[in-house]
Motif scaffolding. Structure first.
Motif, PDB file in Angstrom:
ATOM      1  N   HIS A 116       1.010  -0.904  -0.134  1.00 17.57           N
ATOM      2  CA  HIS A 116       0.004  -0.315  -0.231  1.00 17.57           C
ATOM      3  C   HIS A 116       0.594   1.425  -0.365  1.00 17.57           C
ATOM      4  O   HIS A 116       1.380   1.136   0.889  1.00 17.57           O
ATOM      5  N   GLU A 117       0.771   1.905  -1.105  1.00 20.78           N
ATOM      6  CA  GLU A 117       2.048   3.028  -0.965  1.00 20.78           C
ATOM      7  C   GLU A 117       1.224   4.390  -0.350  1.00 20.78           C
ATOM      8  O   GLU A 117       0.222   4.384  -0.136  1.00 20.78           O
ATOM      9  N   VAL A 118       2.153   5.104   0.424  1.00 20.39           N
ATOM     10  CA  VAL A 118       2.212   5.900   1.297  1.00 20.39           C
ATOM     11  C   VAL A 118       3.194   7.598   1.096  1.00 20.39           C
ATOM     12  O   VAL A 118       3.847   6.899   0.105  1.00 20.39           O
ATOM     13  N   TYR A 119       2.575   8.152   1.371  1.00 24.90           N
ATOM     14  CA  TYR A 119       3.541   9.478   0.851  1.00 24.90           C
ATOM     15  C   TYR A 119       3.471  10.585   2.397  1.00 24.90           C
ATOM     16  O   TYR A 119       3.372  10.139   2.935  1.00 24.90           O
ATOM     17  N   PRO A 120       4.136  11.340   1.765  1.00 28.82           N
ATOM     18  CA  PRO A 120       4.961  11.840   3.416  1.00 28.82           C
ATOM     19  C   PRO A 120       3.627  13.070   3.630  1.00 28.82           C
ATOM     20  O   PRO A 120       5.106  14.766   3.964  1.00 28.82           O
ATOM     21  N   THR A 121       3.283  13.032   2.788  1.00 29.70           N
ATOM     22  CA  THR A 121       1.699  13.954   3.041  1.00 29.70           C
ATOM     23  C   THR A 121       1.154  14.275   4.717  1.00 29.70           C
ATOM     24  O   THR A 121       1.121  13.615   5.234  1.00 29.70           O
ATOM     25  N   THR A 122       1.608  15.334   5.310  1.00 33.14           N
ATOM     26  CA  THR A 122       0.756  15.492   6.767  1.00 33.14           C
ATOM     27  C   THR A 122      -0.478  16.202   6.532  1.00 33.14           C
ATOM     28  O   THR A 122      -1.373  16.278   5.560  1.00 33.14           O
TER      29      THR A 122
END
Length: 247
Positions: free
Chosen positions: A101-107
């Motif tokens: 599952h792809e995640v991002y450094p988004t806050t």
């Protein structure tokens, strides 16, 4: 009291509909259904919110910030508009157990701003984790989220009115949903202590009676402060708990 929100976990559509039947007798007391977004479950939060909105006028899906790619449009945008879902709660989210599952450094602050840019009609709420760090550091996070456009805040569950009162004083003037969640076993208590750094008061007991009594006290405080209540009935007898707090 402004509003009461009850969180229901969308284990699957059938289970969610059964829980909605349990809360149905309390429609006059409950204003909005919150739906968390748990990757291990088959339903995404906005799908569960659409089901909840068949029964309730308002539902609020949780949006995991780390799932959002800032280079792309909000993936749930069309769905939210198609089902007239007007409120969301943006949280950071826990890392997925499934490494595919792809995640991002988004806050969460990034996503609050993104909603304001792409979906200005949506009322965006943010989370408060009063156990994460010092009050000063958490207040800084709150101010950043407020600056980004957060309309209000949902806290983690409280178990001590003295601690809640300190936060109520610090957050005076903000639209806050004060969190409560029954803890019914010693094992569950240990989980909250280890995982979330909760310090339970000496008076605490992992029983339904204690949880009902504490929830009613928080309801009284919210009533006096024109605030809102966020009920998270995790791993408890939902019918008995709701009957107790709304008696």
């Amino acid at each position: 009291m402004k509003r009461v929100s009850v969180e229901l976990v969308p284990r699957d559509e059938e289970a969610l509909r059964e829980e909605l039947k349990i809360v149905a007798p309390y429609q006059e007391q409950i204003d909005v259904i919150n739906i968390p977004d748990l990757l291990r479950l088959p339903m995404r939060s906005w799908e569960g919110a659409a089901v909840a909105q068949e029964t309730y006028a308002a539902s609020m899906p949780h949006i995991r910030a780390m799932d959002i790619d800032l280079r792309e449009e909000l993936p749930m945008k069309d769905f939210l508009r198609a089902h007239d879902i007007r409120e969301v709660l943006v949280i950071q989210g826990d890392p997925p157990q499934d490494m595919t599952h792809e995640v991002y450094p988004t806050t969460s602050t990034d996503v609050i701003r993104k909603f304001h840019e792409e979906m200005p009609e949506i009322r965006v709420y943010a989370g408060i984790d009063q156990y994460r760090s010092s009050m000063r550091e958490e207040l800084y996070r709150i101010r950043r989220k407020e600056q980004a456009g957060a309309a209000g805040f949902f806290t983690q569950p409280f178990y001590d009115l003295r601690y809640l009162a300190m936060y109520a004083d610090m957050l005076e003037g903000l639209d806050v949903y004060w969190g409560v969640s029954p803890v019914m076993t010693k094992r569950s208590q240990s989980y909250w202590e280890r995982k979330n750094n909760v310090v339970f008061p000496k008076s605490f007991e992992p029983t339904l009676d204690w949880s009902v009594d504490f929830t009613r006290r928080v309801m009284d405080l919210a009533e006096k402060n024109d605030a809102s209540l966020y009920v998270m009935p995790i791993k408890t007898n939902l019918e008995a708990y709701l009957k107790g707090i709304f008696a």
